[in-house]
Design a protein around this motif. Structure first.
Motif, PDB file in Angstrom:
ATOM      1  N   ALA A 148       0.826  -1.213   0.000  1.00  0.00           N
ATOM      2  CA  ALA A 148       0.000   0.000   0.000  1.00  0.00           C
ATOM      3  C   ALA A 148       0.857   1.258   0.000  1.00  0.00           C
ATOM      4  CB  ALA A 148      -0.940  -0.012   1.202  1.00  0.00           C
ATOM      5  N   VAL A 149       1.923   1.264   0.795  1.00  0.00           N
ATOM      6  CA  VAL A 149       2.817   2.429   0.805  1.00  0.00           C
ATOM      7  C   VAL A 149       3.434   2.625  -0.580  1.00  0.00           C
ATOM      8  CG1 VAL A 149       5.007   3.328   1.698  1.00  0.00           C
ATOM      9  CG2 VAL A 149       3.294   2.421   3.275  1.00  0.00           C
ATOM     10  N   CYS A 150       3.880   1.549  -1.186  1.00  0.00           N
ATOM     11  CA  CYS A 150       4.471   1.649  -2.532  1.00  0.00           C
ATOM     12  C   CYS A 150       3.463   2.199  -3.526  1.00  0.00           C
ATOM     13  CB  CYS A 150       4.994   0.289  -2.981  1.00  0.00           C
ATOM     14  SG  CYS A 150       6.415  -0.275  -2.035  1.00  0.00           S
ATOM     15  N   ARG A 151       2.243   1.675  -3.493  1.00  0.00           N
ATOM     16  CA  ARG A 151       1.209   2.152  -4.426  1.00  0.00           C
ATOM     17  C   ARG A 151       0.844   3.608  -4.151  1.00  0.00           C
ATOM     18  NH1 ARG A 151      -2.701  -1.336  -6.491  1.00  0.00           N
ATOM     19  NH2 ARG A 151      -3.341   0.495  -7.654  1.00  0.00           N
ATOM     20  N   LEU A 152       0.735   3.965  -2.871  1.00  0.00           N
ATOM     21  CA  LEU A 152       0.373   5.337  -2.538  1.00  0.00           C
ATOM     22  C   LEU A 152       1.459   6.312  -2.975  1.00  0.00           C
ATOM     23  CD1 LEU A 152      -1.762   7.158  -1.244  1.00  0.00           C
ATOM     24  CD2 LEU A 152      -0.513   6.935   0.894  1.00  0.00           C
ATOM     25  N   MET A 153       2.719   5.958  -2.760  1.00  0.00           N
ATOM     26  CA  MET A 153       3.802   6.845  -3.182  1.00  0.00           C
ATOM     27  C   MET A 153       3.863   6.952  -4.702  1.00  0.00           C
ATOM     28  SD  MET A 153       4.729   8.106  -0.399  1.00  0.00           S
ATOM     29  CE  MET A 153       5.979   9.157  -1.096  1.00  0.00           C
ATOM     30  N   ASP A 154       3.565   5.872  -5.415  1.00  0.00           N
ATOM     31  CA  ASP A 154       3.466   5.952  -6.879  1.00  0.00           C
ATOM     32  C   ASP A 154       2.364   6.929  -7.276  1.00  0.00           C
ATOM     33  OD1 ASP A 154       5.518   4.151  -7.315  1.00  0.00           O
ATOM     34  OD2 ASP A 154       4.185   2.448  -7.742  1.00  0.00           O
ATOM     35  N   ALA A 155       1.226   6.838  -6.586  1.00  0.00           N
ATOM     36  CA  ALA A 155       0.108   7.725  -6.903  1.00  0.00           C
ATOM     37  C   ALA A 155       0.456   9.180  -6.593  1.00  0.00           C
ATOM     38  CB  ALA A 155      -1.140   7.297  -6.136  1.00  0.00           C
ATOM     39  N   VAL A 156       1.125   9.411  -5.475  1.00  0.00           N
ATOM     40  CA  VAL A 156       1.538  10.783  -5.131  1.00  0.00           C
ATOM     41  C   VAL A 156       2.468  11.333  -6.213  1.00  0.00           C
ATOM     42  CG1 VAL A 156       2.945  12.126  -3.511  1.00  0.00           C
ATOM     43  CG2 VAL A 156       1.159  10.620  -2.649  1.00  0.00           C
ATOM     44  N   TRP A 193      11.724   0.897   3.432  1.00  0.00           N
ATOM     45  CA  TRP A 193      11.376  -0.458   3.877  1.00  0.00           C
ATOM     46  C   TRP A 193      12.607  -1.298   4.202  1.00  0.00           C
ATOM     47  CZ3 TRP A 193       7.266  -0.673   6.226  1.00  0.00           C
ATOM     48  CH2 TRP A 193       6.122  -0.018   5.777  1.00  0.00           C
ATOM     49  N   SER A 194      13.712  -1.069   3.518  1.00  0.00           N
ATOM     50  CA  SER A 194      14.950  -1.790   3.857  1.00  0.00           C
ATOM     51  C   SER A 194      15.384  -1.459   5.279  1.00  0.00           C
ATOM     52  CB  SER A 194      16.076  -1.430   2.892  1.00  0.00           C
ATOM     53  OG  SER A 194      15.792  -1.913   1.617  1.00  0.00           O
ATOM     54  N   PHE A 195      15.142  -0.241   5.700  1.00  0.00           N
ATOM     55  CA  PHE A 195      15.491   0.166   7.059  1.00  0.00           C
ATOM     56  C   PHE A 195      14.440  -0.304   8.065  1.00  0.00           C
ATOM     57  CE2 PHE A 195      15.277   3.225  10.549  1.00  0.00           C
ATOM     58  CZ  PHE A 195      16.575   3.167  11.018  1.00  0.00           C
TER      59      PHE A 195
END
Length: 195
Positions: free
Chosen positions: A91-99, A184-186
């Motif tokens: 969800a974070v990945c998709r939201l940041m793509d959308a932003v 996310w790696s962190f």
């Protein structure tokens, strides 16, 4: 009658899209209705037919952004195969793509934090609740490390994602997949159980 309704819907959507672009680049205070109607390619009268003032238009942009954000986060949660923590990552990945890619979503977040107006949509509050709920469910499923509080983790994830969103307003690299991957790696090794 149907042709008029269809044309009105197209005009309304064009105004919301144009307003998102103008609010996203100029901010709420500096955005003007003539600039928005010009960008949408419609008359000032058409703009006022759909939206009586700038605040009504900003609220419509925020509502459209919230609908889009909710749809993409829920879709990510349904599609994730690895549990709630994996759904949160998706969800974070998709939201940041959308932003990064969707002017309406980007403007919705910017308008919600704009100090020159009082936002009713509270997109930031919704995001925090969504993240917190995902982490509470992850806790119930045994997906969080024992010493990690779902509440504390939600604060960190929301602060990090909104920070990337804010920094990305002037430098798109902050909203890139590489930056989200660094987040996310962190964070994931700290959030996940050792095993």
């Amino acid at each position: 009658m149907m042709v008029k309704q269809a044309r009105a819907a197209v005009t309304r959507q064009a105004l919301i899209s144009a307003a998102a672009e103008v609010f996203g680049t100029d901010g709420y205070a500096m955005a003007t209705l003539p600039a928005i109607s010009s960008r949408a390619g419609v008359s000032s009268g058409a703009l006022h037919f759909h939206f009586p003032n700038k605040e009504a238009l900003a609220s419509a942009v925020e509502s459209a952004a919230a609908e889009s954000a909710l749809a993409l986060t829920e879709e990510s949660a349904r599609a994730a195969k690895g549990g709630r923590l994996q759904a949160l990552v998706a969800a974070v990945c998709r939201l940041m793509d959308a932003v990064a890619d969707d002017a309406v979503v980007r403007a919705g977040f910017r308008l919600g934090a704009d100090p020159s107006r009082k936002s009713e949509a509270k997109l930031h509050d919704w995001w925090y609740e969504w993240v917190r709920n995902a982490l509470v469910q992850a806790r119930r499923n045994g997906e969080l490390a024992e010493d990690v509080s779902a509440e504390d983790a939600a604060v960190v994830v929301v602060a990090a994602t909104l920070g990337l969103e804010t920094l990305g307003a002037t430098d798109r690299y902050w909203q890139s997949a590489e930056r989200v991957s660094q987040l996310w790696s962190f964070a994931l090794p700290r959030l996940s159980p050792a095993e």
